[in-house]
Design a protein around this motif. Structure first.
Motif, mmCIF file in Angstrom:
data_model
loop_
_atom_site.group_PDB
_atom_site.id
_atom_site.type_symbol
_atom_site.label_atom_id
_atom_site.label_comp_id
_atom_site.label_asym_id
_atom_site.label_seq_id
_atom_site.Cartn_x
_atom_site.Cartn_y
_atom_site.Cartn_z
ATOM 1 N N GLN A 2 -11.384 9.251 6.866
ATOM 2 C CA GLN A 2 -10.266 10.313 6.284
ATOM 3 C C GLN A 2 -9.496 10.368 7.428
ATOM 4 O OE1 GLN A 2 -11.719 14.346 4.793
ATOM 5 N NE2 GLN A 2 -13.596 12.863 3.989
ATOM 6 N N SER A 3 -9.237 8.994 8.033
ATOM 7 C CA SER A 3 -8.183 8.581 8.999
ATOM 8 C C SER A 3 -6.546 8.552 8.237
ATOM 9 C CB SER A 3 -8.301 8.184 9.784
ATOM 10 O OG SER A 3 -7.016 7.306 10.851
ATOM 11 N N PRO A 4 -5.889 9.273 7.664
ATOM 12 C CA PRO A 4 -4.472 8.859 6.975
ATOM 13 C C PRO A 4 -3.652 7.506 7.829
ATOM 14 C CG PRO A 4 -3.860 10.631 8.085
ATOM 15 C CD PRO A 4 -5.678 10.271 7.891
ATOM 16 N N ASP A 5 -4.388 7.072 9.420
ATOM 17 C CA ASP A 5 -3.603 6.165 10.210
ATOM 18 C C ASP A 5 -4.078 5.481 9.387
ATOM 19 O OD1 ASP A 5 -2.282 8.385 11.377
ATOM 20 O OD2 ASP A 5 -3.639 8.791 12.642
ATOM 21 N N LEU A 6 -5.091 4.754 9.350
ATOM 22 C CA LEU A 6 -5.716 3.103 9.262
ATOM 23 C C LEU A 6 -5.672 2.968 7.389
ATOM 24 C CD1 LEU A 6 -8.565 3.638 10.869
ATOM 25 C CD2 LEU A 6 -6.539 2.507 11.275
ATOM 26 N N ASN A 7 -5.160 4.387 6.811
ATOM 27 C CA ASN A 7 -4.796 4.279 5.145
ATOM 28 C C ASN A 7 -3.972 3.567 3.875
ATOM 29 O OD1 ASN A 7 -6.142 4.436 2.485
ATOM 30 N ND2 ASN A 7 -6.829 6.157 2.444
ATOM 31 N N PRO A 8 -3.136 2.790 4.332
ATOM 32 C CA PRO A 8 -2.387 2.293 3.836
ATOM 33 C C PRO A 8 -1.161 3.556 2.321
ATOM 34 C CG PRO A 8 -2.695 0.416 4.690
ATOM 35 C CD PRO A 8 -4.137 1.555 4.150
ATOM 36 N N ILE A 9 -2.515 3.776 1.555
ATOM 37 C CA ILE A 9 -2.169 4.319 0.061
ATOM 38 C C ILE A 9 -1.631 5.410 -0.008
ATOM 39 C CG2 ILE A 9 -4.579 5.349 -0.176
ATOM 40 C CD1 ILE A 9 -2.939 3.431 -2.996
ATOM 41 N N GLU A 10 -2.506 6.275 1.459
ATOM 42 C CA GLU A 10 -1.288 7.331 2.553
ATOM 43 C C GLU A 10 0.202 7.177 2.432
ATOM 44 O OE1 GLU A 10 -2.779 10.044 2.020
ATOM 45 O OE2 GLU A 10 -5.113 9.287 1.887
ATOM 46 N N ASN A 11 0.370 5.610 2.536
ATOM 47 C CA ASN A 11 1.745 5.993 2.779
ATOM 48 C C ASN A 11 2.933 5.101 1.323
ATOM 49 O OD1 ASN A 11 0.908 5.049 5.432
ATOM 50 N ND2 ASN A 11 2.845 5.543 5.979
ATOM 51 N N LEU A 12 2.047 5.244 0.258
ATOM 52 C CA LEU A 12 2.405 4.727 -0.687
ATOM 53 C C LEU A 12 2.379 6.315 -1.169
ATOM 54 C CD1 LEU A 12 3.343 2.527 -2.456
ATOM 55 C CD2 LEU A 12 0.770 2.275 -3.230
#
Length: 98
Positions: free
Chosen positions: A29-39
């Motif tokens: 669950q690493s937001p750093d590796l999940n671009p959708i979190e930025n979206l």
């Protein structure tokens, strides 16, 4: 896949192995590796001032505000992935600027 338990079923793991799919290791669950979190953050920024009062309004506003996010923004998130990966490796899974 982000090593989250719900994505790591035995059937799924077997399929990946049988089909020789290489899976990268990274923190769950690493937001750093999940671009959708930025979206999602961008959509929330667009929504902040709108203040919907019910689910129907929320749905309509999300669709409208989401449509305003330019596709190039999404492309930049994906293009920036190698930098994200390098930073996560450098920081050994700890928080990064992303």
């Amino acid at each position: 896949m982000d090593n989250d338990r719900k994505h790591a079923s035995k059937v799924g793991a077997k399929w990946l192995k049988d089909n020789k799919v290489k899976v990268l290791e990274w923190p769950s669950q690493s937001p750093d590796l999940n671009p959708i979190e930025n979206l999602w953050a961008e959509l929330k920024k667009h929504m902040r001032a709108r203040r919907p009062t019910n689910l129907t309004q929320l749905h309509q506003l999300c669709q409208g505000e989401g449509a305003k996010i330019h596709p190039t923004y999404c492309g930049k998130l994906v293009e920036g992935y190698p930098k994200r990966l390098t930073q996560v490796k450098t920081f050994k899974g700890n928080a990064t600027k992303y």
